[in-house]
Motif scaffolding. Structure first.
Motif, PDB file in Angstrom:
ATOM      1  N   VAL A 126       0.881  -1.173   0.000  1.00  0.00           N
ATOM      2  CA  VAL A 126       0.000   0.000   0.000  1.00  0.00           C
ATOM      3  C   VAL A 126       0.917   1.221   0.000  1.00  0.00           C
ATOM      4  CG1 VAL A 126      -1.808   1.245   1.223  1.00  0.00           C
ATOM      5  CG2 VAL A 126      -1.727  -1.250   1.341  1.00  0.00           C
ATOM      6  N   THR A 127       0.730   2.102  -0.969  1.00  0.00           N
ATOM      7  CA  THR A 127       1.541   3.314  -1.064  1.00  0.00           C
ATOM      8  C   THR A 127       0.652   4.520  -0.824  1.00  0.00           C
ATOM      9  OG1 THR A 127       2.986   2.254  -2.682  1.00  0.00           O
ATOM     10  CG2 THR A 127       3.109   4.648  -2.521  1.00  0.00           C
ATOM     11  N   GLU A 128       1.002   5.288   0.199  1.00  0.00           N
ATOM     12  CA  GLU A 128       0.298   6.525   0.516  1.00  0.00           C
ATOM     13  C   GLU A 128       1.238   7.679   0.231  1.00  0.00           C
ATOM     14  OE1 GLU A 128      -2.228   6.556   4.174  1.00  0.00           O
ATOM     15  OE2 GLU A 128      -1.073   4.735   4.599  1.00  0.00           O
ATOM     16  N   SER A 129       0.826   8.593  -0.608  1.00  0.00           N
ATOM     17  CA  SER A 129       1.637   9.766  -0.929  1.00  0.00           C
ATOM     18  C   SER A 129       1.209  10.917  -0.027  1.00  0.00           C
ATOM     19  CB  SER A 129       1.467  10.142  -2.393  1.00  0.00           C
ATOM     20  OG  SER A 129       1.955   9.109  -3.204  1.00  0.00           O
ATOM     21  N   MET A 130       2.169  11.461   0.670  1.00  0.00           N
ATOM     22  CA  MET A 130       1.901  12.534   1.631  1.00  0.00           C
ATOM     23  C   MET A 130       2.623  13.808   1.223  1.00  0.00           C
ATOM     24  SD  MET A 130       0.053  11.200   3.905  1.00  0.00           S
ATOM     25  CE  MET A 130      -0.361   9.770   4.816  1.00  0.00           C
ATOM     26  N   VAL A 131       2.074  14.923   1.677  1.00  0.00           N
ATOM     27  CA  VAL A 131       2.711  16.220   1.503  1.00  0.00           C
ATOM     28  C   VAL A 131       3.001  16.762   2.900  1.00  0.00           C
ATOM     29  CG1 VAL A 131       2.443  18.571   0.648  1.00  0.00           C
ATOM     30  CG2 VAL A 131       1.513  16.664  -0.653  1.00  0.00           C
ATOM     31  N   LEU A 132       4.244  17.126   3.135  1.00  0.00           N
ATOM     32  CA  LEU A 132       4.639  17.738   4.399  1.00  0.00           C
ATOM     33  C   LEU A 132       4.831  19.225   4.151  1.00  0.00           C
ATOM     34  CD1 LEU A 132       5.606  14.692   4.489  1.00  0.00           C
ATOM     35  CD2 LEU A 132       7.074  15.460   6.323  1.00  0.00           C
ATOM     36  N   ILE A 133       4.141  20.042   4.939  1.00  0.00           N
ATOM     37  CA  ILE A 133       4.191  21.490   4.784  1.00  0.00           C
ATOM     38  C   ILE A 133       4.688  22.075   6.107  1.00  0.00           C
ATOM     39  CG2 ILE A 133       2.869  23.591   4.312  1.00  0.00           C
ATOM     40  CD1 ILE A 133       0.829  21.697   2.871  1.00  0.00           C
ATOM     41  N   ALA A 134       5.781  22.825   6.040  1.00  0.00           N
ATOM     42  CA  ALA A 134       6.342  23.436   7.243  1.00  0.00           C
ATOM     43  C   ALA A 134       6.032  24.933   7.237  1.00  0.00           C
ATOM     44  CB  ALA A 134       7.851  23.211   7.308  1.00  0.00           C
ATOM     45  N   LEU A 135       5.486  25.403   8.363  1.00  0.00           N
ATOM     46  CA  LEU A 135       5.134  26.809   8.520  1.00  0.00           C
ATOM     47  C   LEU A 135       5.815  27.358   9.774  1.00  0.00           C
ATOM     48  CD1 LEU A 135       1.274  26.448   7.994  1.00  0.00           C
ATOM     49  CD2 LEU A 135       2.924  27.198   6.294  1.00  0.00           C
ATOM     50  N   ARG A 136       6.364  28.561   9.674  1.00  0.00           N
ATOM     51  CA  ARG A 136       6.972  29.211  10.844  1.00  0.00           C
ATOM     52  C   ARG A 136       6.017  30.270  11.356  1.00  0.00           C
ATOM     53  NH1 ARG A 136      11.827  28.688  12.290  1.00  0.00           N
ATOM     54  NH2 ARG A 136      12.677  28.351  10.213  1.00  0.00           N
ATOM     55  N   VAL A 137       5.794  30.265  12.664  1.00  0.00           N
ATOM     56  CA  VAL A 137       4.895  31.243  13.277  1.00  0.00           C
ATOM     57  C   VAL A 137       5.533  32.630  13.183  1.00  0.00           C
ATOM     58  CG1 VAL A 137       5.787  30.982  15.641  1.00  0.00           C
ATOM     59  CG2 VAL A 137       3.421  31.631  15.277  1.00  0.00           C
ATOM     60  N   THR A 138       4.709  33.644  12.945  1.00  0.00           N
ATOM     61  CA  THR A 138       5.217  35.009  12.830  1.00  0.00           C
ATOM     62  C   THR A 138       4.886  35.800  14.093  1.00  0.00           C
ATOM     63  OG1 THR A 138       3.166  35.823  11.861  1.00  0.00           O
ATOM     64  CG2 THR A 138       4.835  34.991  10.325  1.00  0.00           C
ATOM     65  N   SER A 139       5.347  37.012  14.119  1.00  0.00           N
ATOM     66  CA  SER A 139       5.073  37.856  15.288  1.00  0.00           C
ATOM     67  C   SER A 139       3.591  38.220  15.387  1.00  0.00           C
ATOM     68  CB  SER A 139       5.924  39.120  15.232  1.00  0.00           C
ATOM     69  OG  SER A 139       5.650  39.833  14.050  1.00  0.00           O
ATOM     70  N   THR A 140       2.853  38.149  14.285  1.00  0.00           N
ATOM     71  CA  THR A 140       1.417  38.443  14.304  1.00  0.00           C
ATOM     72  C   THR A 140       0.698  37.524  15.284  1.00  0.00           C
ATOM     73  OG1 THR A 140       1.520  39.082  11.988  1.00  0.00           O
ATOM     74  CG2 THR A 140      -0.656  38.600  12.871  1.00  0.00           C
ATOM     75  N   ALA A 141       1.079  36.259  15.275  1.00  0.00           N
ATOM     76  CA  ALA A 141       0.453  35.308  16.177  1.00  0.00           C
ATOM     77  C   ALA A 141       0.738  35.641  17.630  1.00  0.00           C
ATOM     78  CB  ALA A 141       0.932  33.884  15.861  1.00  0.00           C
ATOM     79  N   HIS A 142       1.951  36.112  17.909  1.00  0.00           N
ATOM     80  CA  HIS A 142       2.309  36.420  19.292  1.00  0.00           C
ATOM     81  C   HIS A 142       1.739  37.760  19.741  1.00  0.00           C
ATOM     82  CE1 HIS A 142       4.661  32.897  19.917  1.00  0.00           C
ATOM     83  NE2 HIS A 142       5.092  33.032  18.682  1.00  0.00           N
ATOM     84  N   ASN A 143       1.589  38.696  18.828  1.00  0.00           N
ATOM     85  CA  ASN A 143       0.975  39.983  19.181  1.00  0.00           C
ATOM     86  C   ASN A 143      -0.507  39.795  19.473  1.00  0.00           C
ATOM     87  OD1 ASN A 143       3.397  41.321  18.868  1.00  0.00           O
ATOM     88  ND2 ASN A 143       2.988  41.856  16.729  1.00  0.00           N
ATOM     89  N   ALA A 144      -1.129  38.803  18.875  1.00  0.00           N
ATOM     90  CA  ALA A 144      -2.554  38.548  19.095  1.00  0.00           C
ATOM     91  C   ALA A 144      -2.822  38.003  20.493  1.00  0.00           C
ATOM     92  CB  ALA A 144      -3.071  37.552  18.056  1.00  0.00           C
ATOM     93  N   ARG A 145      -1.805  37.484  21.153  1.00  0.00           N
ATOM     94  CA  ARG A 145      -1.945  36.956  22.517  1.00  0.00           C
ATOM     95  C   ARG A 145      -2.247  38.056  23.509  1.00  0.00           C
ATOM     96  NH1 ARG A 145       2.697  32.760  24.305  1.00  0.00           N
ATOM     97  NH2 ARG A 145       3.138  32.261  22.180  1.00  0.00           N
ATOM     98  N   ARG A 146      -1.703  39.201  23.248  1.00  0.00           N
ATOM     99  CA  ARG A 146      -1.769  40.297  24.225  1.00  0.00           C
ATOM    100  C   ARG A 146      -3.116  40.944  24.292  1.00  0.00           C
ATOM    101  NH1 ARG A 146       3.863  42.392  21.989  1.00  0.00           N
ATOM    102  NH2 ARG A 146       5.085  40.710  22.830  1.00  0.00           N
TER     103      ARG A 146
END
Length: 146
Positions: A126-146
């Protein structure tokens, strides 16, 4: 899913990385019979309901990148191969997938015919083809915490 991705971005440390693993859009889950150095393709399985979920996941990832919550680091494809001893193992394996993929018309019959005439030591691959996507969090995400 956009909400979950944003919450994840808030939970990650600055510069943290999120990895999304999802099925490949155009490469279907495929079944083959392998023996020695031979590989005989049997069928590519069909899973129409899953297309809707995959489209939604891709749209969510695009959205958080466009909204600058994450930046795209990279994307790569990978084929994951599993070898099974017999037809009952294949059925158990497919039962674990949600939603369960199905054989195209004539696919199950072809598998049964090829399996009945297999070489000694043959396995079902059985062959499953996968896509791995890497995302880096930006400062926008951390500013939204405040």
């Amino acid at each position: 899913m956009v909400h979950v991705l944003r919450r994840t971005g808030q939970a990650l440390r600055p510069g943290g990385v999120l990895v999304s693993i999802q099925p490949h859009r155009s490469k279907r889950l495929s079944i083959s019979i392998t023996a020695r150095s031979q590989r005989v393709p049997v069928a590519a399985l069909v899973n129409p309901p899953f297309e809707r979920y995959l489209s939604a996941a891709e749209a969510s990832l695009r959205r958080v990148v466009l909204d600058r919550w994450f930046t795209l680091i990279g994307r790569t494809s990978y084929d994951y191969r599993t070898r099974l001893a017999n037809l009952s193992e294949l059925d158990r394996y497919l039962d674990l997938l949600s939603p369960r993929p199905r054989f195209p018309p004539g696919g199950r019959r072809r598998l049964n015919v090829l399996w009945a005439s297999r070489l000694p030591g043959a396995r079902i691959q059985v062959t499953e083809s996968m896509v791995l996507i890497a995302l880096r969090v930006t400062s926008t995400a951390h500013n939204a915490r405040r």
